[in-house]
Design an enzyme around this catalytic site. Sequence first.
Site, PDB file in Angstrom:
ATOM      1  N   GLY A   1       7.307 -14.416 -47.696  1.00  0.00           N
ATOM      2  CA  GLY A   1       8.647 -14.975 -47.937  1.00  0.00           C
ATOM      3  C   GLY A   1       9.343 -15.318 -46.630  1.00  0.00           C
ATOM      4  O   GLY A   1       9.268 -14.554 -45.672  1.00  0.00           O
TER       5      GLY A   1
ATOM      6  N   ARG B   1       1.722 -18.527 -49.243  1.00  0.00           N
ATOM      7  CA  ARG B   1       0.955 -17.378 -49.736  1.00  0.00           C
ATOM      8  C   ARG B   1      -0.474 -17.877 -49.875  1.00  0.00           C
ATOM      9  O   ARG B   1      -0.723 -18.947 -50.406  1.00  0.00           O
ATOM     10  CB  ARG B   1       1.520 -16.896 -51.064  1.00  0.00           C
ATOM     11  CG  ARG B   1       3.007 -16.513 -50.897  1.00  0.00           C
ATOM     12  CD  ARG B   1       3.532 -15.658 -52.014  1.00  0.00           C
ATOM     13  NE  ARG B   1       4.987 -15.659 -52.021  1.00  0.00           N
ATOM     14  CZ  ARG B   1       5.765 -14.766 -51.394  1.00  0.00           C
ATOM     15  NH1 ARG B   1       5.234 -13.772 -50.716  1.00  0.00           N
ATOM     16  NH2 ARG B   1       7.074 -14.849 -51.463  1.00  0.00           N
TER      17      ARG B   1
ATOM     18  N   ASP C   1       5.189  -6.822 -45.948  1.00  0.00           N
ATOM     19  CA  ASP C   1       4.051  -5.891 -46.061  1.00  0.00           C
ATOM     20  C   ASP C   1       2.739  -6.582 -46.424  1.00  0.00           C
ATOM     21  O   ASP C   1       1.679  -6.169 -45.972  1.00  0.00           O
ATOM     22  CB  ASP C   1       4.373  -4.715 -46.985  1.00  0.00           C
ATOM     23  CG  ASP C   1       4.855  -5.138 -48.347  1.00  0.00           C
ATOM     24  OD1 ASP C   1       4.951  -6.358 -48.604  1.00  0.00           O
ATOM     25  OD2 ASP C   1       5.133  -4.246 -49.171  1.00  0.00           O
TER      26      ASP C   1
ATOM     27  N   THR D   1      11.571 -10.067 -43.347  1.00  0.00           N
ATOM     28  CA  THR D   1      11.790 -10.123 -44.792  1.00  0.00           C
ATOM     29  C   THR D   1      13.245  -9.761 -45.060  1.00  0.00           C
ATOM     30  O   THR D   1      13.774  -8.847 -44.411  1.00  0.00           O
ATOM     31  CB  THR D   1      10.867  -9.160 -45.566  1.00  0.00           C
ATOM     32  OG1 THR D   1      11.421  -8.924 -46.858  1.00  0.00           O
ATOM     33  CG2 THR D   1      10.710  -7.810 -44.892  1.00  0.00           C
ATOM     34  N   ILE D   2      13.876 -10.458 -45.989  1.00  0.00           N
ATOM     35  CA  ILE D   2      15.288 -10.139 -46.253  1.00  0.00           C
ATOM     36  C   ILE D   2      15.441  -8.787 -46.955  1.00  0.00           C
ATOM     37  O   ILE D   2      16.530  -8.238 -47.021  1.00  0.00           O
ATOM     38  CB  ILE D   2      15.991 -11.250 -47.077  1.00  0.00           C
ATOM     39  CG1 ILE D   2      15.403 -11.371 -48.482  1.00  0.00           C
ATOM     40  CG2 ILE D   2      15.978 -12.571 -46.347  1.00  0.00           C
ATOM     41  CD1 ILE D   2      16.298 -12.154 -49.438  1.00  0.00           C
ATOM     42  N   ASP D   3      14.325  -8.255 -47.498  1.00  0.00           N
ATOM     43  CA  ASP D   3      14.424  -7.042 -48.324  1.00  0.00           C
ATOM     44  C   ASP D   3      14.686  -5.757 -47.531  1.00  0.00           C
ATOM     45  O   ASP D   3      15.046  -4.739 -48.114  1.00  0.00           O
ATOM     46  CB  ASP D   3      13.140  -6.846 -49.143  1.00  0.00           C
ATOM     47  CG  ASP D   3      12.978  -7.912 -50.201  1.00  0.00           C
ATOM     48  OD1 ASP D   3      13.977  -8.595 -50.508  1.00  0.00           O
ATOM     49  OD2 ASP D   3      11.860  -8.082 -50.707  1.00  0.00           O
TER      50      ASP D   3
ATOM     51  N   ASP E   1      12.626  -3.621 -46.216  1.00  0.00           N
ATOM     52  CA  ASP E   1      11.846  -2.559 -46.875  1.00  0.00           C
ATOM     53  C   ASP E   1      10.592  -2.167 -46.096  1.00  0.00           C
ATOM     54  O   ASP E   1       9.603  -1.746 -46.684  1.00  0.00           O
ATOM     55  CB  ASP E   1      11.476  -2.992 -48.304  1.00  0.00           C
ATOM     56  CG  ASP E   1      10.615  -4.241 -48.322  1.00  0.00           C
ATOM     57  OD1 ASP E   1      10.479  -4.875 -47.260  1.00  0.00           O
ATOM     58  OD2 ASP E   1      10.090  -4.578 -49.392  1.00  0.00           O
TER      59      ASP E   1
ATOM     60  N   ARG F   1      12.971  -6.944 -55.270  1.00  0.00           N
ATOM     61  CA  ARG F   1      12.155  -6.542 -56.432  1.00  0.00           C
ATOM     62  C   ARG F   1      11.825  -5.050 -56.400  1.00  0.00           C
ATOM     63  O   ARG F   1      11.898  -4.357 -57.399  1.00  0.00           O
ATOM     64  CB  ARG F   1      10.869  -7.371 -56.458  1.00  0.00           C
ATOM     65  CG  ARG F   1      10.194  -7.444 -57.807  1.00  0.00           C
ATOM     66  CD  ARG F   1       9.092  -8.466 -57.815  1.00  0.00           C
ATOM     67  NE  ARG F   1       9.559  -9.821 -57.600  1.00  0.00           N
ATOM     68  CZ  ARG F   1      10.218 -10.546 -58.510  1.00  0.00           C
ATOM     69  NH1 ARG F   1      10.456 -10.052 -59.698  1.00  0.00           N
ATOM     70  NH2 ARG F   1      10.616 -11.765 -58.232  1.00  0.00           N
TER      71      ARG F   1
HETATM   72  P1  ADP Z   1       5.027 -10.692 -47.583  1.00  0.00           P
HETATM   73  O1  ADP Z   1       4.353 -10.720 -46.254  1.00  0.00           O
HETATM   74  O2  ADP Z   1       6.402 -11.294 -47.525  1.00  0.00           O
HETATM   75  O3  ADP Z   1       4.958  -9.323 -48.230  1.00  0.00           O
HETATM   76  P2  ADP Z   1       2.914 -11.621 -49.421  1.00  0.00           P
HETATM   77  O4  ADP Z   1       2.788 -10.326 -50.141  1.00  0.00           O
HETATM   78  O5  ADP Z   1       2.882 -12.874 -50.203  1.00  0.00           O
HETATM   79  O6  ADP Z   1       4.251 -11.722 -48.551  1.00  0.00           O
HETATM   80  O7  ADP Z   1       1.722 -11.684 -48.349  1.00  0.00           O
HETATM   81  C1  ADP Z   1       1.584 -12.799 -47.477  1.00  0.00           C
HETATM   82  C2  ADP Z   1       0.133 -13.143 -47.316  1.00  0.00           C
HETATM   83  O8  ADP Z   1      -0.564 -12.067 -46.697  1.00  0.00           O
HETATM   84  C3  ADP Z   1      -0.628 -13.379 -48.616  1.00  0.00           C
HETATM   85  O9  ADP Z   1      -0.401 -14.655 -49.160  1.00  0.00           O
HETATM   86  C4  ADP Z   1      -2.068 -13.231 -48.133  1.00  0.00           C
HETATM   87  O10 ADP Z   1      -2.525 -14.394 -47.491  1.00  0.00           O
HETATM   88  C5  ADP Z   1      -1.935 -12.108 -47.074  1.00  0.00           C
HETATM   89  N1  ADP Z   1      -2.344 -10.836 -47.679  1.00  0.00           N
HETATM   90  C6  ADP Z   1      -1.655 -10.036 -48.515  1.00  0.00           C
HETATM   91  N2  ADP Z   1      -2.388  -8.975 -48.917  1.00  0.00           N
HETATM   92  C7  ADP Z   1      -3.597  -9.110 -48.313  1.00  0.00           C
HETATM   93  C8  ADP Z   1      -4.823  -8.368 -48.332  1.00  0.00           C
HETATM   94  N3  ADP Z   1      -4.954  -7.244 -49.058  1.00  0.00           N
HETATM   95  N4  ADP Z   1      -5.857  -8.821 -47.577  1.00  0.00           N
HETATM   96  C9  ADP Z   1      -5.738  -9.951 -46.852  1.00  0.00           C
HETATM   97  N5  ADP Z   1      -4.626 -10.702 -46.813  1.00  0.00           N
HETATM   98  C10 ADP Z   1      -3.577 -10.308 -47.521  1.00  0.00           C
END
Ligand code: ADP
Length: 328
Positions: A15, A76, A107, A130-132, A134, A176
């Site tokens: 995000g 993503r 995360d 992240t704005i959350d 967290d 969330r």
């Molecule tokens: P955020 O970083 O804001 O939590 P996401 O959960 O969408 O956002 O994660 C961002 C990107 O990180 C995902 O689209 C994916 O490419 C990568 N990612 C997330 N989990 C994994 C994982 N278990 N293994 C490899 N890449 C991951």
Amino acid sequence: MRPNIKNIAVLTSGGDAPGMNACIRAVVRTGIYNGINMFGVLQGYQGLITNNIIPMDARSVSNIIHMGGTILKTARCLEFKTDEGMALAYENLKAHNIDALVVIGGDGTFTGARRFAQKHGVHVIGVPGTIDNDLYGSDFTLGYDTAMNTVIEAIDKIRDTADAHDRLFFVEVMGRDSGCIALRSAVACGAEAVLLPEKETSIDDLVKQLGAGAVTKKTSSIVIVSEGHKQGGAYDIAKHVKEKFDHYDTKVTILGHLQRGGSPSSFDRILASRLGYAAVNELLKGSSEMMVGLRGNEIALTSLDEALTEHNFKLESDLLEMTHVLSI
Ligand code: ADP
């Protein structure tokens, strides 16, 4: 000992959050100042896989410190979760002789970065974006302060119209899994009640709280609902409350994605600059698989392992109690 790092890439993933651009600027310029060749990866991990990697110079980050979003775009990317996708990403990094990576995200981004580092030996430093708010290991994440200011400005406006029409408003905010924005905006806006993902609140309890206000001649109220609440979204909760409590005309506002945009606050610009600067300096010192964050007013390092296993936002029960007392 300073490792032999000559080329560093930066990406934003997951995000978007206000302050990401200020952080990209800090990363690129700190690297260049130290004689490093800097690269930007477009669209997060997706760009690593599709080889969407561009050289960056000091001028490529001019005039972005005040901009929301991210000039590198974000995405993503499910393919990065596969061994094949990661191997492709690694091949592309090697083709550019990139030795190290700064990843700005949440995360999910850190989970990917940790796996990438462990599997392919790439040096990585994470910046919490992240704005959350967290992530364990940083009191604040990039974008949270700006998002809070956006929420407060919006709720203040809702308060005006709620008061004018004697209405009960349910305002849904982002978060969330974390009620940080909801709880702290409830304090900052003087909300009558707040519903958080960390705490179950029954409709009956909520009706009781609102009823107490009605008895003391309150003519309008604001209930803040965190999007992750177990009872459902703001529309569901408003409907259930209306069935039992129809003292007021009831309205719902979902603040949604406007919370993600906008020019970063002074706090976020300074935090982004400090964390971007620290991320590159840590890579040059030999650190890897770490997150740079802020604790107290000091830059602090936390291993990605720890940042990912601990949950940062512990429900601040004192603030919750206080919102009840101060909104009588
Ligand atoms: P955020 O970083 O804001 O939590 P996401 O959960 O969408 O956002 O994660 C961002 C990107 O990180 C995902 O689209 C994916 O490419 C990568 N990612 C997330 N989990 C994994 C994982 N278990 N293994 C490899 N890449 C991951």
